[in-house]
Scaffold this active site. Structure first.
Site, PDB file in Angstrom:
ATOM      1  N   THR A 201       0.784  -1.218   0.000  1.00  0.00           N
ATOM      2  CA  THR A 201       0.000   0.000   0.000  1.00  0.00           C
ATOM      3  C   THR A 201       0.822   1.276   0.000  1.00  0.00           C
ATOM      4  OG1 THR A 201      -1.311  -1.271   1.541  1.00  0.00           O
ATOM      5  CG2 THR A 201      -1.936   1.035   1.241  1.00  0.00           C
ATOM      6  N   ARG A 229     -11.449 -10.840  -1.768  1.00  0.00           N
ATOM      7  CA  ARG A 229     -10.762 -10.471  -0.522  1.00  0.00           C
ATOM      8  C   ARG A 229     -10.575  -8.948  -0.467  1.00  0.00           C
ATOM      9  NH1 ARG A 229      -5.761  -7.623   0.897  1.00  0.00           N
ATOM     10  NH2 ARG A 229      -5.065  -8.436   2.899  1.00  0.00           N
ATOM     11  N   VAL A 230     -10.882  -8.373   0.664  1.00  0.00           N
ATOM     12  CA  VAL A 230     -10.660  -6.942   0.874  1.00  0.00           C
ATOM     13  C   VAL A 230      -9.698  -6.794   2.050  1.00  0.00           C
ATOM     14  CG1 VAL A 230     -11.747  -4.759   1.534  1.00  0.00           C
ATOM     15  CG2 VAL A 230     -12.931  -6.302  -0.031  1.00  0.00           C
ATOM     16  N   GLY A 231      -8.700  -5.951   1.881  1.00  0.00           N
ATOM     17  CA  GLY A 231      -7.733  -5.728   2.955  1.00  0.00           C
ATOM     18  C   GLY A 231      -8.106  -4.520   3.799  1.00  0.00           C
ATOM     19  N   ASP A 232      -7.123  -3.995   4.488  1.00  0.00           N
ATOM     20  CA  ASP A 232      -7.342  -2.852   5.378  1.00  0.00           C
ATOM     21  C   ASP A 232      -7.452  -1.523   4.628  1.00  0.00           C
ATOM     22  OD1 ASP A 232      -4.615  -3.280   4.660  1.00  0.00           O
ATOM     23  OD2 ASP A 232      -3.981  -1.850   6.195  1.00  0.00           O
ATOM     24  N   THR A 252       0.314  -0.275   6.341  1.00  0.00           N
ATOM     25  CA  THR A 252       0.753  -1.100   5.220  1.00  0.00           C
ATOM     26  C   THR A 252       1.060  -2.479   5.757  1.00  0.00           C
ATOM     27  OG1 THR A 252       2.375  -1.231   3.422  1.00  0.00           O
ATOM     28  CG2 THR A 252       3.153  -0.315   5.491  1.00  0.00           C
ATOM     29  N   GLY A 253       1.024  -3.478   4.886  1.00  0.00           N
ATOM     30  CA  GLY A 253       1.296  -4.835   5.348  1.00  0.00           C
ATOM     31  C   GLY A 253       0.059  -5.707   5.303  1.00  0.00           C
ATOM     32  N   GLY A 255      -3.229  -6.798   5.721  1.00  0.00           N
ATOM     33  CA  GLY A 255      -4.417  -6.043   6.105  1.00  0.00           C
ATOM     34  C   GLY A 255      -5.298  -6.741   7.122  1.00  0.00           C
TER      35      GLY A 255
HETATM   36  N1  GLY Z   1      -2.331  -3.562   3.277  1.00  0.00           N
HETATM   37  C1  GLY Z   1      -2.840  -3.952   2.047  1.00  0.00           C
HETATM   38  C2  GLY Z   1      -3.662  -5.158   2.078  1.00  0.00           C
HETATM   39  O1  GLY Z   1      -3.573  -5.967   2.987  1.00  0.00           O
HETATM   40  O2  GLY Z   1      -4.446  -5.345   1.168  1.00  0.00           O
END
Ligand code: GLY
Length: 342
Positions: A201, A229-232, A252-253, A255
């Site tokens: 990110t 899939r949805v991240g943070d 970042t990282g 999520g």
């Molecule tokens: N931090 C980005 C994700 O996990 O999608």
């Protein structure tokens, strides 16, 4: 007794402390003086934050809004086809579809977000339109794409030949395993095959000359994730949070761990309690480590924060997390964030 405002005021006036209004209720909060020493300033995750900050700085140096600055800033990596983690050229999901997640938040607490958006390079600008033109905060998948088309965004193929090649290589084993995001090749125990760098990110925070804060966050998400899939990154409070009285934070990282801990909101609330930006980021990282110490050894999560005074800081689980800072003309400072496994 049914609660109503009149009773509330009356009981507070009687001096019942447990019913009294919070200390700052109805009063202006402390606002630090904005000087050339502390504002404008823009910070962004990873080394690619340098180029993004330069675009944001063009807005800030003219006295522009932090909101415009962060949008213009993160559009730079979104438009870079050689960047496999943001915008066009992002690695696809396991079905070969490039799906983008992004969100934006301004100094008034307005926010907009898209998740699982296909075919549109500038997910951040669609997120801003969601904020400004709809009664909603978040649009996902086909609905987000439909809205983007209605708003005149161009429909494009986001899967580059390079990303398609990497996806096809991945399909041979199709092993789903998050890889530690790290900037410096020398630190990287594992990297995405054939990739020059391995991070995800872009999160950006800006404080403008008027002392207003905004933030933006955009990504193609975890490489070869499950479709849907949805991240943070598009989740307000997880990948990004801004409170104009206190500061902003982004992440970042991996999520999933950020969402589980509502990471960026946590960082801002810790700054409200008096933590410095780095201390707040560190405590948010420690929550992840304390809850899942075995998982944390294998993953990266980094937080970046900027407070209302223009002070900034970061902290990550793993070493190798970098961020870029710009607060004077031509400044391209890249800072190595501190980390738990440092
Ligand atoms: N931090 C980005 C994700 O996990 O999608």
């Amino acid at each position: 007794m049914k609660y109503n405002r009149r009773k509330f005021i009356g009981l507070s006036a009687l001096g019942l402390p447990f019913l009294a209004a919070p200390k700052n209720f109805g009063h202006a909060l402390y606002q630090p003086e904005i000087t050339k020493e502390n504002a404008p300033i823009v910070i962004a995750t990873w080394d690619f934050g340098v180029a993004a900050n330069a675009a944001a700085w063009k807005v800030l140096k003219e006295g522009g809004l932090a909101l415009d600055a962060v949008e213009q800033g993160v559009r730079v990596p979104e438009a870079d086809p050689t960047n496999p983690t943001v915008g066009i050229g992002g690695y696809p999901d396991r079905d070969g579809k490039v799906t983008l997640d992004a969100c934006i938040m301004d100094h008034l607490g307005n926010c907009g977000s898209v998740a699982g958006l296909e075919h549109v390079v500038h997910a951040i600008s669609v997120a801003r339109k969601v904020m400004e033109k709809t009664p909603h905060v978040m649009l996902v998948g086909d609905g987000a794409l439909q809205f983007a088309m209605e708003e005149g965004f161009k429909k494009e193929n986001l899967l580059t030949a390079e990303s398609e090649k990497e996806w096809k290589k991945w399909l041979k084993t199709a092993q789903y395993k998050p890889i530690i995001n790290i900037e410096n090749k020398a630190f990287a125990p594992k990297r995405l095959p054939g990739n020059k760098f391995n991070h995800d990110t872009i999160g950006m925070l800006a404080l403008d000359a008027n002392g207003n804060l905004s933030g933006a966050c955009t990504t193609s998400g975890m490489a070869f994730k499950m479709h849907g899939r949805v991240g943070d990154s598009p989740i307000i409070g997880a990948g990004l949070y801004v409170d104009n009285e206190i500061g902003g934070a982004t992440s970042t990282g991996v999520g999933e761990e950020v969402i589980r801990n509502v990471g960026s909101f946590l960082v801002v609330e810790l700054m409200r309690q008096g933590y410095s930006p780095e201390e707040a980021c560190k405590e948010a990282v420690m929550r992840i480590i304390r809850k899942k110490p075995e998982t944390a050894k294998e993953i990266q999560v980094g937080f970046l924060a900027l407070n209302k005074k223009g002070q900034y800081g970061a902290y990550a689980i793993q070493k190798g997390f970098s961020f870029a800072v710009c607060h004077t003309e031509n400044q391209k400072l890249v800072v190595k964030g501190n980390s738990y496994y440092g």
